[in-house]
Scaffold this motif. Structure first.
Motif, PDB file in Angstrom:
ATOM      1  N   THR A 121       0.837  -1.203   0.000  1.00  0.00           N
ATOM      2  CA  THR A 121       0.000   0.000   0.000  1.00  0.00           C
ATOM      3  C   THR A 121       0.870   1.250   0.000  1.00  0.00           C
ATOM      4  O   THR A 121       0.625   2.212  -0.742  1.00  0.00           O
ATOM      5  CB  THR A 121      -0.935  -0.003   1.220  1.00  0.00           C
ATOM      6  N   THR A 213     -12.285  -5.342  -4.342  1.00  0.00           N
ATOM      7  CA  THR A 213     -11.369  -5.827  -3.312  1.00  0.00           C
ATOM      8  C   THR A 213     -11.242  -7.350  -3.342  1.00  0.00           C
ATOM      9  O   THR A 213     -10.215  -7.892  -2.924  1.00  0.00           O
ATOM     10  CB  THR A 213     -11.824  -5.386  -1.912  1.00  0.00           C
ATOM     11  N   ILE A 319      -4.731  -4.586  -7.868  1.00  0.00           N
ATOM     12  CA  ILE A 319      -5.058  -3.870  -6.627  1.00  0.00           C
ATOM     13  C   ILE A 319      -5.150  -2.362  -6.865  1.00  0.00           C
ATOM     14  O   ILE A 319      -6.199  -1.759  -6.619  1.00  0.00           O
ATOM     15  CB  ILE A 319      -4.047  -4.213  -5.518  1.00  0.00           C
ATOM     16  N   PRO A 320      -4.077  -1.690  -7.354  1.00  0.00           N
ATOM     17  CA  PRO A 320      -4.219  -0.249  -7.589  1.00  0.00           C
ATOM     18  C   PRO A 320      -5.081   0.075  -8.796  1.00  0.00           C
ATOM     19  O   PRO A 320      -5.640   1.170  -8.882  1.00  0.00           O
ATOM     20  CB  PRO A 320      -2.768   0.215  -7.794  1.00  0.00           C
ATOM     21  N   ASN A 323      -8.662  -0.251  -7.206  1.00  0.00           N
ATOM     22  CA  ASN A 323      -8.888   0.438  -5.933  1.00  0.00           C
ATOM     23  C   ASN A 323      -7.994   1.666  -5.862  1.00  0.00           C
ATOM     24  O   ASN A 323      -6.785   1.545  -5.670  1.00  0.00           O
ATOM     25  CB  ASN A 323      -8.582  -0.504  -4.763  1.00  0.00           C
ATOM     26  N   GLN A 329      -7.209  -0.279  -0.977  1.00  0.00           N
ATOM     27  CA  GLN A 329      -6.025  -1.061  -1.346  1.00  0.00           C
ATOM     28  C   GLN A 329      -5.580  -1.947  -0.186  1.00  0.00           C
ATOM     29  O   GLN A 329      -5.177  -3.091  -0.380  1.00  0.00           O
ATOM     30  CB  GLN A 329      -4.891  -0.134  -1.775  1.00  0.00           C
ATOM     31  N   ASN A 333      -5.227  -5.860  -0.256  1.00  0.00           N
ATOM     32  CA  ASN A 333      -3.982  -6.531   0.123  1.00  0.00           C
ATOM     33  C   ASN A 333      -4.227  -7.593   1.193  1.00  0.00           C
ATOM     34  O   ASN A 333      -3.592  -8.650   1.185  1.00  0.00           O
ATOM     35  CB  ASN A 333      -2.965  -5.502   0.637  1.00  0.00           C
TER      36      ASN A 333
END
Length: 391
Positions: A121, A213, A319-320, A323, A329, A333
């Motif tokens: 993150t 997510t 992920i990025p 989110n 994020q 994670n």
């Protein structure tokens, strides 16, 4: 937590190093497995629990740590995880009795989770928009890098200095990383009170029912379900004279994961995975055919490892991509940590069972099943992405 318009590469590489040190919590036990088993006079099954305990903790508490990160702050969580890991590694260097050594492994699970939830993150925040996918591709190599370093330098180190010196070195590196994070990573922003108080179970449900997510973790499960198993079982079928490929397989997988970061600069991770999963299935079949024909197996094995690494790196890049908010994020994670540990726990025994039943096709069948599962999950994600949100 704000993001930067340009990439702060020293922070990116420092955080990657933190991930490598977290992965060494697995790799150091794998490297010294037989030495520790002899030293403590325990069975292989007992040492197996020592090795897997960090992953079991991650499996049970992965999402919880992602939720905790938003409350305590990412820098605080990372510093805490590195500090705890350093203290535990230092204790392990003192030649503890077995029960105490096992207890340190349980606590190392919490240290490991703190790092693998907070560091990526913070890495995404340290990377500019044009480099964020590259940073996530770099992050996704942290496990492979740790095992490759142990394979390259670990045996000589153990011969010269012994296993307890290995633990002491790990403790020193964790302390240095903690100091580096304290110096280079900005302090956490002021924490805001949570306006909605919900139960832990409700928050788990929220993460896995919110596609942005859930999708990275579910796709990462399809990768970890095969990654450790492939590194274990692919070398067993290498023809005589080509055992060099056993050492090349981890590096090939790392090349695939890092390559995902560069490819997702031009293609969206969703689009890239549309091609990766069918290629995984085809290459799995190619491996089985090459093993049966006793021709071309080494090339097929290396290609399969590279494509599986590409699948893992692209799952991280989701992920990025999906989110934009740091709290989201962190939750993603946490799901990745939980699903990744589930795949790593279930994958090797599943491959071993299928190989025992079907020696000729046992390697290909689980790969194909995981590739089909990944394609199905991805199709669900694409439908969610195309569905307009109604307010």
């Amino acid at each position: 937590m704000s993001t930067l318009p340009t990439t702060h590469w020293p922070r990116v590489f420092l955080l990657w190093g933190c991930g490598i040190l977290a992965a060494l919590q697995f790799a150091k036990i794998s490297l010294a497995f037989q030495l520790l088993q002899t030293h403590y006079g325990v069975s292989p099954a007992q040492m197996g629990w020592v090795l897997s305990m960090v992953g079991v903790v991650g499996l049970t508490l992965g999402v919880s740590m992602g939720l905790l990160a938003t409350k305590v702050g990412y820098r605080r969580l990372l510093v805490g995880g590195l500090s705890l890991g350093a203290v535990l590694a230092a204790l392990q260097a003192l030649d503890l009795p077995f029960y105490a050594f096992f207890a340190t492994r349980v606590l190392e699970g919490a240290s490991h989770l703190s790092v693998v939830v907070a560091a990526p993150t913070l890495m995404a925040a340290a990377a500019g928009p044009q480099h964020r996918s590259v940073a996530m591709g770099l992050w996704s190599t942290f496990v492979g890098t740790a095992f490759a370093l142990c394979a390259a330098f670990g045996p000589s180190f153990l011969t010269l200095y012994g296993v307890h010196s290995l633990f002491a070195l790990h403790a020193a590196l964790l302390f240095l990383a903690c100091a580096g994070v304290w110096r280079l990573i900005p302090e956490d922003a002021a924490r805001l009170p949570d306006p909605v108080r919900t139960s832990l179970l409700a928050r788990h449900v929220r993460i896995y029912t919110q596609w942005s997510t859930a999708l990275p973790g579910l796709c990462f499960f399809c990768y970890t379900g095969m990654a450790v198993a492939l590194l274990t079982f692919l070398p067993q079928a290498l023809p005589p004279g080509q055992q060099w490929a056993a050492a090349a397989l981890p590096f090939t997988g790392m090349a695939g994961t890092f390559g995902a970061g560069w490819l997702t600069r031009r293609l969206s991770p969703m689009r890239l995975l549309r091609w990766v999963y069918p290629l995984l299935a085809l290459t799995g079949f190619a491996c089985a055919l090459a093993a049966s024909a006793q021709s071309g197996y080494t090339a097929a094995a290396l290609l399969l490892m590279a494509i599986s690494g590409l699948a893992g790196g692209t799952a991280f890049a989701l992920i990025p991509f999906l989110n934009k908010d740091a709290a989201q994020q962190a939750r993603a994670n946490g799901a990745v940590a939980q699903m990744g540990n589930l795949g790593a726990t279930l994958g090797p025994p599943t491959f071993a069972f299928v190989l025992a039943q079907q020696p000729a096709w046992g390697l290909a069948l689980p790969v194909v099943v995981l590739a089909v599962l990944g394609s199905t999950i991805l199709r669900w994600g694409r439908r969610q992405q195309d569905t307009p949100v109604v307010h």
